[in-house]
Write an enzyme that holds these catalytic residues in place. Structure first.
Site, short mmCIF file in Angstrom:
data_model
loop_
_atom_site.label_atom_id
_atom_site.label_comp_id
_atom_site.label_asym_id
_atom_site.label_seq_id
_atom_site.Cartn_x
_atom_site.Cartn_y
_atom_site.Cartn_z
N ASP A 126 0.85 -1.19 0.00
CA ASP A 126 0.00 0.00 0.00
C ASP A 126 0.90 1.25 0.00
O ASP A 126 1.79 1.35 -0.83
CB ASP A 126 -0.95 -0.06 1.21
CG ASP A 126 -2.05 0.98 1.16
OD1 ASP A 126 -3.03 0.76 0.42
OD2 ASP A 126 -1.94 2.00 1.86
N TYR B 229 -2.74 10.65 1.06
CA TYR B 229 -3.55 10.79 -0.15
C TYR B 229 -3.47 12.21 -0.71
O TYR B 229 -3.45 12.40 -1.93
CB TYR B 229 -5.01 10.43 0.16
CG TYR B 229 -5.20 8.99 0.55
CD1 TYR B 229 -5.50 8.02 -0.40
CD2 TYR B 229 -5.05 8.57 1.87
CE1 TYR B 229 -5.67 6.68 -0.05
CE2 TYR B 229 -5.21 7.24 2.24
CZ TYR B 229 -5.51 6.30 1.28
OH TYR B 229 -5.66 4.98 1.63
N HIS C 235 -6.88 -6.83 -1.32
CA HIS C 235 -5.79 -5.86 -1.19
C HIS C 235 -4.85 -6.15 -0.04
O HIS C 235 -3.64 -5.93 -0.13
CB HIS C 235 -6.40 -4.46 -1.03
CG HIS C 235 -5.40 -3.40 -0.70
ND1 HIS C 235 -4.39 -3.05 -1.57
CD2 HIS C 235 -5.23 -2.62 0.42
CE1 HIS C 235 -3.66 -2.08 -1.02
NE2 HIS C 235 -4.14 -1.82 0.18
#
Length: 321
Positions: free
Chosen positions: A138, A243, A299
């Protein structure tokens, strides 16, 4: 997570105790060796570039493996993989990333290239470098790519787990899809914090299961660990800054990709995550790529299928000695 608790997890994991995940790797090491192994685990902190980093460290042989987690987890996510690498003789470092876990939570500095410099400085401060093997899932995968791109001569191997690299094809297509809705939500200034604050545990419980394919792969204990971590003051904001840094990450990665990596690169994706497209994605930034698609995983590959991740890493990494 304090040392005594961590050591207990390592012993239980290596012994394949019934309380661990059904997917946890097993070991045939005798109890005495397990005890010796747990005693080598250091739970420490270090001031790196003005940020106090928390890390887990087991000193083994001369080859160092650095494990970096991503958003929604902490270094705790490596509880099944880390001890297996230690048992095979590697020195293993698993820090909490900037702003997450028990690492300090500054207001700025969440561009992945900057965090890569933090991790490199931590490696050198602990005398584990200068040459290392990098593994990242990630956001940690984005960081290890930046590390390798900026210091290729210091990276023997690079493994990236189920994450697209900002700015690298087909990034624009991926971030417009329904699977990455949270990229847009988490990037909005202040709003996610207002909506999730006080409900961190509930949000993460939902999020972990929405992005996985194994029902309740995050057991209650894991949920509680992550829920407490992201409920710390400043943790939500710090996590969302990863982000919000994507536009700058895109610019930097496009510049990095002009010079493809030459060290061996392994892409590990979940069949319910990035799947078979991952190898082509990584070939945009590296010349020597191999890929493993882990069946029965979404994921959260190290949490959902740690045995498969461990096997892939052991087959990929150079010998520990």
């Amino acid at each position: 997570m304090r040392l005594s608790l961590l050591s207990g997890f390592l012993v239980a994991t290596l012994a394949a105790a019934p309380s661990t995940s059904a997917n946890a790797p097993s070991s045939d090491m005798p109890p005495g060796q397990l005890t010796d192994l747990s005693a080598r685990i250091v739970d420490g902190k270090a001031d790196v570039n003005g940020v106090v980093y928390h890390y887990l460290l087991a000193v083994g042989g001369p080859k160092t493996v650095v494990l970096l987690h991503g958003w929604g987890t902490t270094s705790y996510m490596w509880r099944f993989v880390m001890p297996q690498l230690v048992a095979r003789g590697y020195t293993v470092l698993a820090p909490d990333l900037r702003g997450l876990g028990d690492t300090a939570k500054p207001a700025t500095g969440y561009e992945k290239a900057s965090i890569a410099e933090d991790i490199r400085a931590l490696v050198n401060q602990l005398n584990l470098g200068p040459v290392v093997n990098l593994v990242g899932h990630d956001m940690g995968g984005m960081v290890v790519y930046s590390y390798a791109a900026q210091h290729p001569e210091e990276v023997t191997t690079l493994a990236i787990l189920d994450v697209p690299l900002p700015g690298i094809e087909p990034w624009n297509e991926l971030i417009q899809g329904p699977r990455t809705w949270h990229f847009r939500f988490h990037s909005v200034r202040d709003v996610p914090e207002m909506l999730i604050a006080g409900r961190e545990l509930e949000y993460l419980k939902w999020f972990h299961n929405a992005e996985g394919v194994n029902t309740r792969v995050f057991d209650n204990e894991a949920d509680e660990v992550y829920g407490r971590s992201y409920a710390q003051p400043g943790a939500l904001r710090a996590g969302f800054e990863y982000y919000r840094a994507f536009p700058r990450d895109e610019e930097q990665n496009k510049a990095f990709a002009k010079h493809k990596l030459t060290m061996p690169v392994l892409g590990i994706s979940g069949s319910g995550g990035l799947g078979s497209m991952y190898e082509d994605h990584l070939r945009h930034v590296a010349e020597n790529v191999r890929a493993v698609v882990v069946e029965g995983s979404g994921h959260w590959v190290p949490e959902e299928q740690p045995a498969a991740v461990t096997k892939a890493l052991i087959e990929f990494l150079p010998p520990a000695y």
